[in-house]
Design an enzyme around this catalytic site. Structure first.
Site, short mmCIF file in Angstrom:
data_model
loop_
_atom_site.label_atom_id
_atom_site.label_comp_id
_atom_site.label_asym_id
_atom_site.label_seq_id
_atom_site.Cartn_x
_atom_site.Cartn_y
_atom_site.Cartn_z
N GLY A 186 0.79 -1.24 0.00
CA GLY A 186 0.00 0.00 0.00
C GLY A 186 0.81 1.28 0.00
O GLY A 186 0.29 2.34 0.31
N ASP A 215 -1.44 -6.70 -7.50
CA ASP A 215 -2.75 -6.05 -7.58
C ASP A 215 -3.68 -6.89 -6.72
O ASP A 215 -3.86 -8.08 -6.96
CB ASP A 215 -3.22 -6.03 -9.05
CG ASP A 215 -4.58 -5.37 -9.18
OD1 ASP A 215 -5.35 -5.35 -8.20
OD2 ASP A 215 -4.88 -4.87 -10.28
N TYR A 235 -18.16 9.47 2.64
CA TYR A 235 -17.41 8.21 2.74
C TYR A 235 -18.19 7.05 2.12
O TYR A 235 -17.63 6.10 1.59
CB TYR A 235 -17.06 7.93 4.21
CG TYR A 235 -15.83 7.05 4.37
CD1 TYR A 235 -14.59 7.45 3.88
CD2 TYR A 235 -15.92 5.82 5.01
CE1 TYR A 235 -13.47 6.65 4.02
CE2 TYR A 235 -14.80 5.01 5.16
CZ TYR A 235 -13.58 5.43 4.66
OH TYR A 235 -12.48 4.64 4.80
N LYS A 290 -15.42 -0.87 4.91
CA LYS A 290 -14.59 -0.87 6.13
C LYS A 290 -15.29 -1.64 7.25
O LYS A 290 -14.63 -2.27 8.09
CB LYS A 290 -14.28 0.56 6.57
CG LYS A 290 -13.36 1.32 5.63
CD LYS A 290 -11.98 0.68 5.48
CE LYS A 290 -10.99 1.60 4.80
NZ LYS A 290 -9.73 0.93 4.46
N ARG A 297 -4.02 13.53 4.99
CA ARG A 297 -4.01 13.89 3.56
C ARG A 297 -3.07 12.98 2.77
O ARG A 297 -1.86 13.11 2.85
CB ARG A 297 -3.59 15.36 3.40
CG ARG A 297 -3.70 15.87 1.98
CD ARG A 297 -3.56 17.36 1.90
NE ARG A 297 -4.77 18.06 2.30
CZ ARG A 297 -5.91 18.10 1.61
NH1 ARG A 297 -6.00 17.46 0.45
NH2 ARG A 297 -6.96 18.76 2.04
O1 0WD Z 1 -7.35 9.64 5.91
C1 0WD Z 1 -6.79 8.64 5.47
N1 0WD Z 1 -5.86 8.75 4.54
C2 0WD Z 1 -7.14 7.30 6.02
C3 0WD Z 1 -6.82 6.16 5.33
C4 0WD Z 1 -7.87 7.26 7.30
C5 0WD Z 1 -8.17 5.93 7.76
C6 0WD Z 1 -7.84 4.83 7.03
N2 0WD Z 1 -7.18 4.95 5.83
C7 0WD Z 1 -6.88 3.73 5.10
C8 0WD Z 1 -7.30 3.68 3.65
O2 0WD Z 1 -8.68 3.41 3.51
C9 0WD Z 1 -6.44 2.52 3.17
O3 0WD Z 1 -7.03 1.30 3.55
O4 0WD Z 1 -5.50 3.54 5.07
C10 0WD Z 1 -5.15 2.73 3.95
C11 0WD Z 1 -4.02 3.40 3.20
O5 0WD Z 1 -4.50 4.59 2.65
P1 0WD Z 1 -3.63 5.90 2.41
O6 0WD Z 1 -2.26 5.73 2.90
O7 0WD Z 1 -4.47 7.04 2.85
O8 0WD Z 1 -3.66 6.00 0.82
P2 0WD Z 1 -2.59 5.96 -0.39
O9 0WD Z 1 -1.32 6.62 -0.04
O10 0WD Z 1 -3.33 6.47 -1.58
O11 0WD Z 1 -2.32 4.42 -0.55
C12 0WD Z 1 -3.34 3.52 -0.79
C13 0WD Z 1 -2.96 2.70 -1.97
C14 0WD Z 1 -3.35 3.11 -3.37
O12 0WD Z 1 -3.06 4.30 -3.75
P3 0WD Z 1 -3.98 5.05 -4.89
O13 0WD Z 1 -4.05 6.41 -4.32
O14 0WD Z 1 -3.17 4.92 -6.12
O15 0WD Z 1 -5.32 4.39 -4.98
O16 0WD Z 1 -3.66 1.50 -2.01
C15 0WD Z 1 -3.23 0.87 -3.17
C16 0WD Z 1 -2.80 1.93 -4.13
O17 0WD Z 1 -1.45 1.86 -4.37
N3 0WD Z 1 -4.26 0.12 -3.85
C17 0WD Z 1 -4.04 -1.12 -4.27
N4 0WD Z 1 -2.97 -1.93 -4.12
C18 0WD Z 1 -3.02 -3.12 -4.70
N5 0WD Z 1 -4.08 -3.54 -5.41
C19 0WD Z 1 -5.18 -1.49 -4.98
C20 0WD Z 1 -5.17 -2.76 -5.58
N6 0WD Z 1 -6.20 -3.21 -6.32
N7 0WD Z 1 -6.07 -0.46 -4.97
C21 0WD Z 1 -5.49 0.53 -4.26
#
Ligand code: 0WD
Length: 261
Positions: A13, A64, A157, A164, A194
């Site tokens: 992730g 993926d 959300y 979730k 963010r």
């Molecule tokens: O406020 C927030 N940022 C919060 C996030 C608050 C509470 C929980 N979370 C959760 C999210 O729901 C998620 O489960 O934390 C987790 C990580 O999220 P993050 O760090 O906020 O997000 P980000 O840096 O975007 O990383 C998540 C990544 C994806 O990034 P993008 O933005 O390209 O969708 O999850 C990955 C992807 O790289 N991802 C996947 N990885 C493998 N296979 C897939 C997939 N199909 N889909 C998304």
């Protein structure tokens, strides 16, 4: 010596240096763990490889979460260099962007709902299935990231809140199934941060402001704070904790009424 010395952690992730998974990687590295990362697709690969080089990660592999063949190939490849796995971090989620805004009943579709549940919840079961042979006998720890939208109705959300809620139930069922093998499964419910994923949620800035003004600690949390809690929960210091959702949200979830300060 760090409290994760001798542990091997697979982190899924990382998408940018703002990703929660990156905060977790940095904390785990600091505490002495060996790391391996995955990237979702070829577009993200160079970026994740750069992060891996920065913190001396042992491997950077494709995965993926919507693809069972890639999940199974991931553990086959990892098993070639590591004879076991202690920690698995699932820090990814996805729902179609146009379903993360507006009236929940109007914007939610069958297809969007399936995708959100598949990538954001079922993928944790799929990973647990594939990782189980490598984690057995290792006091293994699996950790996923969730958000309070699972237990409270929140603006924007939407379907992700349902996914979730499923993820949190998934954590409890996996903890129940894997506990007899010594594998613990936990969740962190993080406050809003963010990141790229957060950018898909309408009015995210307003959420950050609201938390900062009303949370008991009067601030938003950082990826470092989530990373530290994750490192603890995946360490032997947390050997008595499984099936739990730990809030790392500056206390926001405990308040019953806001705007009284
Ligand atoms: O406020 C927030 N940022 C919060 C996030 C608050 C509470 C929980 N979370 C959760 C999210 O729901 C998620 O489960 O934390 C987790 C990580 O999220 P993050 O760090 O906020 O997000 P980000 O840096 O975007 O990383 C998540 C990544 C994806 O990034 P993008 O933005 O390209 O969708 O999850 C990955 C992807 O790289 N991802 C996947 N990885 C493998 N296979 C897939 C997939 N199909 N889909 C998304």
């Amino acid at each position: 010596m760090g409290f994760l010395a001798g542990k091997r952690a697979l982190i899924i992730g990382i998408a940018s240096n703002r990703s929660i998974a990156w905060g977790i990687a940095e904390a785990m590295k600091r505490e002495g763990a060996e790391l391996a990362f995955t990237y979702q697709n070829e577009k993200l690969r160079p970026r994740v490889e750069k992060f891996a080089a920065e913190c001396g990660a042992q491997a950077t592999l494709p995965c993926d979460l919507g693809n069972d063949d890639e999940i199974s190939a991931l553990f086959d490849t990892l098993g070639g260099s590591w004879d076991g796995l202690d920690i698995l971090i699932h820090s990814a989620a996805f729902a179609p962007r146009d379903e993360l805004t507006g009236d929940f009943v109007e914007v939610t579709t069958r297809e969007g709902s399936k995708t959100a549940h598949d990538i954001s919840s079922y993928s944790l079961t799929a990973l647990g299935k594939a990782a189980r042979p490598m984690m057995r006998g290792h006091s293994g720890a699996i950790l996923s990231l969730t958000y309070m939208g699972s237990v409270r109705a929140m603006p924007s959300y939407n379907v992700m809140g349902l996914a979730k809620a499923s993820l949190e139930a998934n954590i409890r069922y996996m903890a129940y199934a894997l506990g007899p093998e010594g594998i613990r499964v936990n969740g962190i419910s993080a406050g809003p941060i963010r990141t790229l994923a957060a950018a898909g949620i309408a009015d995210f800035r307003k959420m950050l402001d609201h938390v900062e003004q009303n949370a008991p600690l009067r601030k938003n949390v950082s990826i470092e704070e989530v990373g530290n809690a994750a490192a603890f929960l995946c360490s032997d210091l947390a050997s008595g904790i499984t099936g739990e959702i730990t809030y790392v949200d500056a206390g926001f979830n405990i308040i019953g009424m806001s705007g009284y300060n």
